[in-house]
Design a protein around this motif. Structure first.
Motif, short mmCIF file in Angstrom:
data_model
loop_
_atom_site.label_atom_id
_atom_site.label_comp_id
_atom_site.label_asym_id
_atom_site.label_seq_id
_atom_site.Cartn_x
_atom_site.Cartn_y
_atom_site.Cartn_z
N SER A 1 0.83 -1.20 0.00
CA SER A 1 0.00 0.00 0.00
C SER A 1 0.86 1.25 0.00
O SER A 1 2.02 1.22 0.44
CB SER A 1 -0.94 0.00 1.20
OG SER A 1 -0.18 0.06 2.39
N GLU A 2 0.30 2.30 -0.51
CA GLU A 2 0.98 3.59 -0.59
C GLU A 2 0.06 4.64 0.00
O GLU A 2 -1.16 4.54 -0.10
CB GLU A 2 1.23 3.96 -2.07
CG GLU A 2 2.42 3.28 -2.69
CD GLU A 2 3.74 3.81 -2.15
OE1 GLU A 2 3.96 5.03 -2.25
OE2 GLU A 2 4.53 3.01 -1.63
N PRO A 3 0.62 5.68 0.62
CA PRO A 3 -0.25 6.73 1.15
C PRO A 3 -0.99 7.46 0.04
O PRO A 3 -0.51 7.53 -1.09
CB PRO A 3 0.74 7.67 1.85
CG PRO A 3 2.07 7.36 1.26
CD PRO A 3 2.03 5.91 0.87
N PRO B 1 -5.13 4.63 2.36
CA PRO B 1 -4.01 4.17 1.54
C PRO B 1 -4.49 3.52 0.24
O PRO B 1 -5.62 3.04 0.15
CB PRO B 1 -3.30 3.15 2.43
CG PRO B 1 -4.30 2.76 3.45
CD PRO B 1 -5.20 3.93 3.64
N ILE B 2 -3.62 3.52 -0.72
CA ILE B 2 -3.90 2.85 -2.00
C ILE B 2 -3.32 1.45 -1.93
O ILE B 2 -2.11 1.27 -1.76
CB ILE B 2 -3.28 3.64 -3.16
CG1 ILE B 2 -4.01 4.98 -3.29
CG2 ILE B 2 -3.36 2.87 -4.46
CD1 ILE B 2 -3.13 6.08 -3.73
N GLU B 3 -4.19 0.46 -2.01
CA GLU B 3 -3.75 -0.94 -1.96
C GLU B 3 -3.55 -1.44 -3.38
O GLU B 3 -4.39 -1.20 -4.24
CB GLU B 3 -4.83 -1.81 -1.29
CG GLU B 3 -5.43 -1.24 -0.02
CD GLU B 3 -4.58 -1.51 1.21
OE1 GLU B 3 -3.62 -2.30 1.09
OE2 GLU B 3 -4.85 -0.91 2.26
N TYR B 4 -2.44 -2.14 -3.60
CA TYR B 4 -2.21 -2.63 -4.96
C TYR B 4 -1.72 -4.08 -4.98
O TYR B 4 -1.09 -4.55 -4.03
CB TYR B 4 -1.22 -1.73 -5.70
CG TYR B 4 0.11 -1.58 -5.00
CD1 TYR B 4 0.34 -0.52 -4.15
CD2 TYR B 4 1.14 -2.52 -5.20
CE1 TYR B 4 1.56 -0.39 -3.49
CE2 TYR B 4 2.35 -2.39 -4.55
CZ TYR B 4 2.56 -1.32 -3.70
OH TYR B 4 3.75 -1.19 -3.05
N ASN B 5 -2.07 -4.76 -6.04
CA ASN B 5 -1.62 -6.12 -6.31
C ASN B 5 -1.15 -6.16 -7.76
O ASN B 5 -1.97 -6.09 -8.67
CB ASN B 5 -2.76 -7.13 -6.13
CG ASN B 5 -3.02 -7.41 -4.67
OD1 ASN B 5 -2.15 -7.98 -3.99
ND2 ASN B 5 -4.17 -7.00 -4.19
N SER C 1 -6.73 -0.13 -5.51
CA SER C 1 -7.97 0.49 -5.05
C SER C 1 -7.71 1.34 -3.81
O SER C 1 -6.70 1.20 -3.12
CB SER C 1 -9.00 -0.59 -4.72
OG SER C 1 -8.56 -1.36 -3.63
N THR C 2 -8.64 2.24 -3.57
CA THR C 2 -8.60 3.06 -2.36
C THR C 2 -10.01 3.54 -2.05
O THR C 2 -10.94 3.31 -2.83
CB THR C 2 -7.65 4.27 -2.54
OG1 THR C 2 -7.52 4.95 -1.29
CG2 THR C 2 -8.18 5.26 -3.56
N GLU C 3 -10.16 4.16 -0.90
CA GLU C 3 -11.47 4.68 -0.51
C GLU C 3 -11.37 6.19 -0.39
O GLU C 3 -10.44 6.70 0.24
CB GLU C 3 -11.87 4.07 0.84
CG GLU C 3 -13.33 4.20 1.16
CD GLU C 3 -13.68 3.49 2.47
OE1 GLU C 3 -14.44 2.53 2.45
OE2 GLU C 3 -13.17 3.93 3.52
N VAL D 1 6.49 2.31 -11.12
CA VAL D 1 5.18 2.35 -11.78
C VAL D 1 4.20 3.28 -11.05
O VAL D 1 3.00 3.25 -11.32
CB VAL D 1 4.58 0.93 -11.90
CG1 VAL D 1 5.48 0.04 -12.75
CG2 VAL D 1 4.37 0.30 -10.54
N THR D 2 4.72 4.08 -10.13
CA THR D 2 3.85 4.94 -9.31
C THR D 2 2.95 5.83 -10.17
O THR D 2 1.75 5.94 -9.92
CB THR D 2 4.69 5.84 -8.39
OG1 THR D 2 5.70 5.06 -7.77
CG2 THR D 2 3.81 6.48 -7.33
#
Ligand SMILES: [Zn+2]
Ligand SMILES: [Zn+2]
Length: 168
Positions: free
Chosen positions: A19-21, A38-42, A59-61, A96-97
């Motif tokens: 995850s990223e802020p 946070p942005i969760e990634y796979n 994804s994020t909220e 890849v940010t």
């Protein structure tokens, strides 16, 4: 930063999740929109002809305010089936940010509505029409249904008397 180490990358590829802020989205909070989760990634990166293919989801909220009734609500933003191709990567790492950021931003809703059929606020009295009704609309309707109980003032009531306010 979302980075793949690509030194030993092969055709089977490698997974990267975490995850990223929310700050990587570079969105300033406003009255209607704020992002703090946070942005969760796979993600998955693999060597293909002439380059590296990165696929996956993120994804994020986000917090939104309904454009019609001003209610605050949370909205799940998700980007699935991400796919980015990088040609001739010379570094040992692949960042890849920026691509993830763009994919998330594209997935934002076009209109901020708490629900599809939100009735919003009455433009006259400000009542939240999702919760209760107001009588503004009734007063405006030109046809009165119960003609039996007409009061002598009914015709007067039909006249629309508005205070004259000078517009600045
Ligand atoms: Zn609403
Ligand atoms: Zn009203």
């Amino acid at each position: 930063m979302i980075k793949f180490s690509i030194v030993n990358l092969d055709r089977d590829g490698t997974d990267l999740s975490g995850s990223e802020p929310a700050s990587i989205l570079e969105i300033e909070d406003s009255d209607l929109l704020s992002c703090h989760s946070p942005i969760e990634y796979n993600l998955h990166a693999a060597l293909v002809n002439n380059g590296i293919l990165v696929t996956g989801s993120a994804s994020t909220e986000i917090n939104l305010k309904c454009g019609r009734c001003l209610k605050s609500f949370k909205y799940q933003v998700s980007s699935r089936n991400m796919c980015h191709f990088y040609e001739k990567v010379k570094n040992q790492e692949l960042d890849v940010t920026e691509e993830i950021r763009e994919d998330i931003l594209v997935a934002f809703p076009n209109a901020y509505l708490c629900k599809k059929n939100c009735k919003g606020l009455c433009p006259k009295c400000g009542t939240n029409l999702n919760k209760s009704e107001c009588s503004c609309a009734e007063e405006e309707s030109p046809v009165l249904e119960s003609s039996e109980e007409k009061s002598p003032w009914i015709e007067l009531d039909k006249l629309k008397i508005e205070p004259r306010v000078k517009k600045r």
